[in-house]
Design an enzyme around this catalytic site. Sequence first.
Site, PDB file in Angstrom:
ATOM      1  N   ASP A 234      -5.870   1.963  -3.141  1.00 56.24           N
ATOM      2  CA  ASP A 234      -7.343   1.721  -2.298  1.00 56.24           C
ATOM      3  C   ASP A 234      -7.237   2.850  -1.441  1.00 56.24           C
ATOM      4  O   ASP A 234      -9.373   2.952  -0.851  1.00 56.24           O
ATOM      5  CB  ASP A 234      -7.311   0.826  -1.418  1.00 56.24           C
ATOM      6  CG  ASP A 234      -6.485   0.321  -0.289  1.00 56.24           C
ATOM      7  OD1 ASP A 234      -5.261   1.436  -0.457  1.00 56.24           O
ATOM      8  OD2 ASP A 234      -5.612  -0.467   0.792  1.00 56.24           O
TER       9      ASP A 234
ATOM     10  N   ASP B   7      -1.827   1.835  -3.794  1.00 53.33           N
ATOM     11  CA  ASP B   7      -2.139   0.223  -4.852  1.00 53.33           C
ATOM     12  C   ASP B   7      -4.322   1.261  -5.157  1.00 53.33           C
ATOM     13  O   ASP B   7      -4.464   0.314  -5.314  1.00 53.33           O
ATOM     14  CB  ASP B   7      -1.910  -0.723  -3.912  1.00 53.33           C
ATOM     15  CG  ASP B   7      -3.200  -0.106  -2.108  1.00 53.33           C
ATOM     16  OD1 ASP B   7      -2.683   0.690  -2.071  1.00 53.33           O
ATOM     17  OD2 ASP B   7      -3.596  -0.755  -1.829  1.00 53.33           O
TER      18      ASP B   7
ATOM     19  N   ASP C 247      -3.397   6.529  -3.169  1.00 52.52           N
ATOM     20  CA  ASP C 247      -2.441   5.789  -2.936  1.00 52.52           C
ATOM     21  C   ASP C 247      -1.625   4.726  -3.935  1.00 52.52           C
ATOM     22  O   ASP C 247      -2.643   4.654  -4.703  1.00 52.52           O
ATOM     23  CB  ASP C 247      -2.027   5.421  -1.541  1.00 52.52           C
ATOM     24  CG  ASP C 247      -2.939   4.312  -1.246  1.00 52.52           C
ATOM     25  OD1 ASP C 247      -3.654   3.735  -2.075  1.00 52.52           O
ATOM     26  OD2 ASP C 247      -3.078   3.628  -0.112  1.00 52.52           O
TER      27      ASP C 247
ATOM     28  N   SER D  60       1.157  -0.743  -0.069  1.00 55.08           N
ATOM     29  CA  SER D  60      -0.309  -0.367  -0.073  1.00 55.08           C
ATOM     30  C   SER D  60       0.547   1.098  -0.591  1.00 55.08           C
ATOM     31  O   SER D  60       1.423   1.320  -0.933  1.00 55.08           O
ATOM     32  CB  SER D  60      -0.763   0.222   0.985  1.00 55.08           C
ATOM     33  OG  SER D  60      -1.756   1.113   1.137  1.00 55.08           O
TER      34      SER D  60
END
Length: 572
Positions: free
Chosen positions: A305, A303, A301, A145
Amino acid sequence: MNTIISQWITRDPDPKTQQELKGLIDAGNEAELQARFSGRLEFGTAGLRGVVGAGPNRMNRLVIQETATGLGQYLLSQIEEADHRGVVIGYDGRLDSKQFAQDAAAALTAMGIKVYLTSKVAATPLVAFGVKQLGTAAGIVVTASHNPPEYNGFKVYWENGAQIIAPHDSGIAAEIDKAAAQPLHLMDLEQAEHQGLLVWLEDDFYQAYLDAQLANPLLQNHHQPEAVSIAYTAMHGVGADMAETMLKRVGFEHVYSVAAQREPDGTFPTVNFPNPEEAGAMDLVIAEAKKHNATLACANDPDADRFAVAVRDLHGEYKMLTGDQVGILFGHYLLNVASGSSENLVGTTIVSSSLLEKIAHAHQANFFQTLTGFKWLTNVAMQKQTETSQFLFAYEEALGYTVGSKVWDKDGLTALVAFAQMTAELTAKGQSIWSQLEAIYRQHGFYLNAQRSIALMPDSPAIGSVLRASPPSRIAGVDIVQTDDLQIAQRTFSGSLAAKPTESIDLPASDVLIYHLENGARVVVRPSGTEPKVKCYYEVVEQMLEDESYEDAKQRAEVQMAALISEHQSSL
């Protein structure tokens, strides 16, 4: 120790990490070897996350292979036809993510478990979507992440499309321990594909996500999108293609991506810490917004999400909205968009703003609250929704939002589209994000939230035990009228509410204390799950006066917040 290290090197499939360990041995670096082999990365409800490197206490190919094997064994024991239903796997743009994803696929297919593997990088919400779309037994995302570049992770979704929670976390961890003590079996991916055990997820899978989300009833608000311009950054992550496509398909023609941060790059060369909440992380997208005089400066961000946004204030300067402010705006907006449908269900966490509850009640909607983390928000939402009370929206203050029920995890891509559409509607009415936020505060009160952490000595007593042994009656000179102790799931009343009987709390046991003060303020105290720290979350509420400006109300709330934090921290 030497025998354990030698055995690890023998099992390690990666010459790079083999040499890393041999180098530490040759250098006599006992402290580093001890750190690598003092235990193994702990598998929990967030799966695995750690620094990439050699040894069981780091992220590497062998750890991934053992983890995937343990997960596979658990799935076969718990879910009927898990082998036929399979596992969907995606990965982000970090340096080792593709290899780790392929290692996980090699371990699972060797067990006869079908794998759906993305053919290229994929945003985390696509994998959560894929679990339900493909009907798999589980999902895996190889991602760290928004952690620094030296990290990677292994995130697991259960068959319901949400992140795993107890008892599955401990059940999987036990199987991983067994796998780590046994010979590993891997299948060549070409052989797995030939045997029908490996299916590559190509562009049609990514298109299925786009089609499903853009058919979402909550994303059908098409108020003059051409009037809104958006500067966007994927922050060296995987979100750009999907974000730009989604915005274009719903009519946003003026989208300006930060070129230097558009493509996936696991070294994150232009940001010290690829987290939109960190100071400086939004600098380039705000510069891009200034260049084009954009309405919004938006970020996902790495990734994709999470979602972050900066909006021009009354002085023309771009200012970041907090996660709570975005959540409050979304709650108010989406409940209006969905008005007239079935009774709606919205939720947030115990450390997020309590204003969402007021907004929900004003819209005759149902509200729920959970422990910190999206794994709780979505699993609880599934339990609480009914035919007449459908889940609509949830958020956590750490920039996580989910809109609708196509993805049972936070989704920064749909949040981006929903926020753009909300902005377009306000613009068409001659209003702004800030004027809408002010209107909400005028109706319900000015809510200000803040967080502080206190570092502790490693041998410090648990803060919860200290506070329970000597319960405070006042904080910052104000009486405590309600104490929620989540460890014993009890709510007790004091001060002006002392006559009320004790109530039970419908939340899992957790070492958290929540103090509600006479003046409407709230203090949440909990230990950090990963470091010797106490985390404190503060909320103050000020009623806005009829002729008071937003800035004046904000200033009053900030003065109260500063006093609350200062006096509470010194008391600890």
